[in-house]
Write a protein that holds these residues in place. Sequence first.
Motif, mmCIF file in Angstrom:
data_model
loop_
_atom_site.group_PDB
_atom_site.id
_atom_site.type_symbol
_atom_site.label_atom_id
_atom_site.label_comp_id
_atom_site.label_asym_id
_atom_site.label_seq_id
_atom_site.Cartn_x
_atom_site.Cartn_y
_atom_site.Cartn_z
ATOM 1 N N GLY A 11 55.743 59.300 -0.296
ATOM 2 C CA GLY A 11 55.640 58.998 -1.720
ATOM 3 C C GLY A 11 54.309 59.295 -2.371
ATOM 4 N N GLU A 12 53.331 59.812 -1.645
ATOM 5 C CA GLU A 12 51.975 59.998 -2.172
ATOM 6 C C GLU A 12 51.880 61.313 -2.946
ATOM 7 N N LEU A 32 58.852 62.604 3.470
ATOM 8 C CA LEU A 32 58.420 62.544 2.077
ATOM 9 C C LEU A 32 58.725 61.185 1.456
ATOM 10 N N ILE A 33 59.830 60.594 1.840
ATOM 11 C CA ILE A 33 60.297 59.363 1.213
ATOM 12 C C ILE A 33 59.435 58.168 1.624
ATOM 13 N N LEU A 34 59.189 57.285 0.668
ATOM 14 C CA LEU A 34 58.606 55.976 0.968
ATOM 15 C C LEU A 34 59.726 54.944 0.851
ATOM 16 N N PHE A 35 60.260 54.555 1.995
ATOM 17 C CA PHE A 35 61.327 53.565 2.010
ATOM 18 C C PHE A 35 60.750 52.157 2.020
ATOM 19 N N LEU A 110 57.886 73.801 4.577
ATOM 20 C CA LEU A 110 58.096 72.420 4.982
ATOM 21 C C LEU A 110 59.353 72.233 5.801
ATOM 22 N N THR A 111 59.350 71.143 6.566
ATOM 23 C CA THR A 111 60.510 70.750 7.341
ATOM 24 C C THR A 111 60.734 69.254 7.170
ATOM 25 N N TYR A 112 61.864 68.776 7.675
ATOM 26 C CA TYR A 112 62.286 67.400 7.457
ATOM 27 C C TYR A 112 61.605 66.420 8.416
ATOM 28 N N GLY A 113 61.406 65.199 7.933
ATOM 29 C CA GLY A 113 61.032 64.097 8.796
ATOM 30 C C GLY A 113 62.246 63.255 9.122
ATOM 31 N N ASN A 114 62.070 62.257 9.954
ATOM 32 C CA ASN A 114 63.205 61.421 10.349
ATOM 33 C C ASN A 114 63.673 60.486 9.240
#
Length: 255
Positions: A11-12, A32-35, A110-114
């Motif tokens: 989220g930054e 990328l997401i801030l859960f 870029l690639t995906y995170g978990n």
Amino acid sequence: MRVHVVSDVHGEAGALARAGDGADALVCLGDLILFIDYHDLTQGIFPELFGLDNAVHLVGLRNAKRFAEARDFSRSLWASLGTDPQAAIEKAVRRQYAELFAAFPDPTYLTYGNVDLPALWKDYARDGVTVLDGATTEIGGRTFGFVGGGLKTPMHTPYEISDEEYAAKVAALGKVDVLCSHIPPAVPELTYDVVARRFERGSEAVLDAIRTMQPDYALFGHVHQPLARRMRIGRTECINVGHFQATGRPFALSW
């Protein structure tokens, strides 16, 4: 040639917009997401939807390794949203993705995170922002290979896949100069988080590729406070590029 590398953006967006300053390209290794922010429980999708008290309780259960209770608690909260909790999650995630993808400089790889939702990325990728997973690209004369996502864990984060599927993506890369993954190779010093006091899952397939192919670098993130941030395996320099949300600083790779 200078490439900046970030991971665990969570989220930054403000710092992300400056992450490519002075570089020829930006590489992002996902999440990328801030859960939910373990350092500031007022931040993220979970407290936005359910409030601070519920966030504190969920994190307490997870820190105590009471994962089954944490899942049951989380399910009860999602059920409280009504008939379509998935719509509420997607709406919140899309707000974050719109801001984050707009912050990427050109070019970004870029690639995906978990904790990412890959199915949504096609709606935000644009010219100059290239998504790679189980695939390679050339940057400044070097071959970069990308493997996204994480392996299955008791946390049940959104993009966890089987060991076999993950290994197939690693194998599809072939020989590369720089191996980029969200999760680290399965080495205890690289997978242990000294603050969370637990081992995160690393990849045996990535470790095997390092040992057999000996890329110049293996770059990764995922473990926010690792016991060791870098080590050499044969001729390969293995580097945790850092918890970008906390530092706001990219790792710089120059040649």
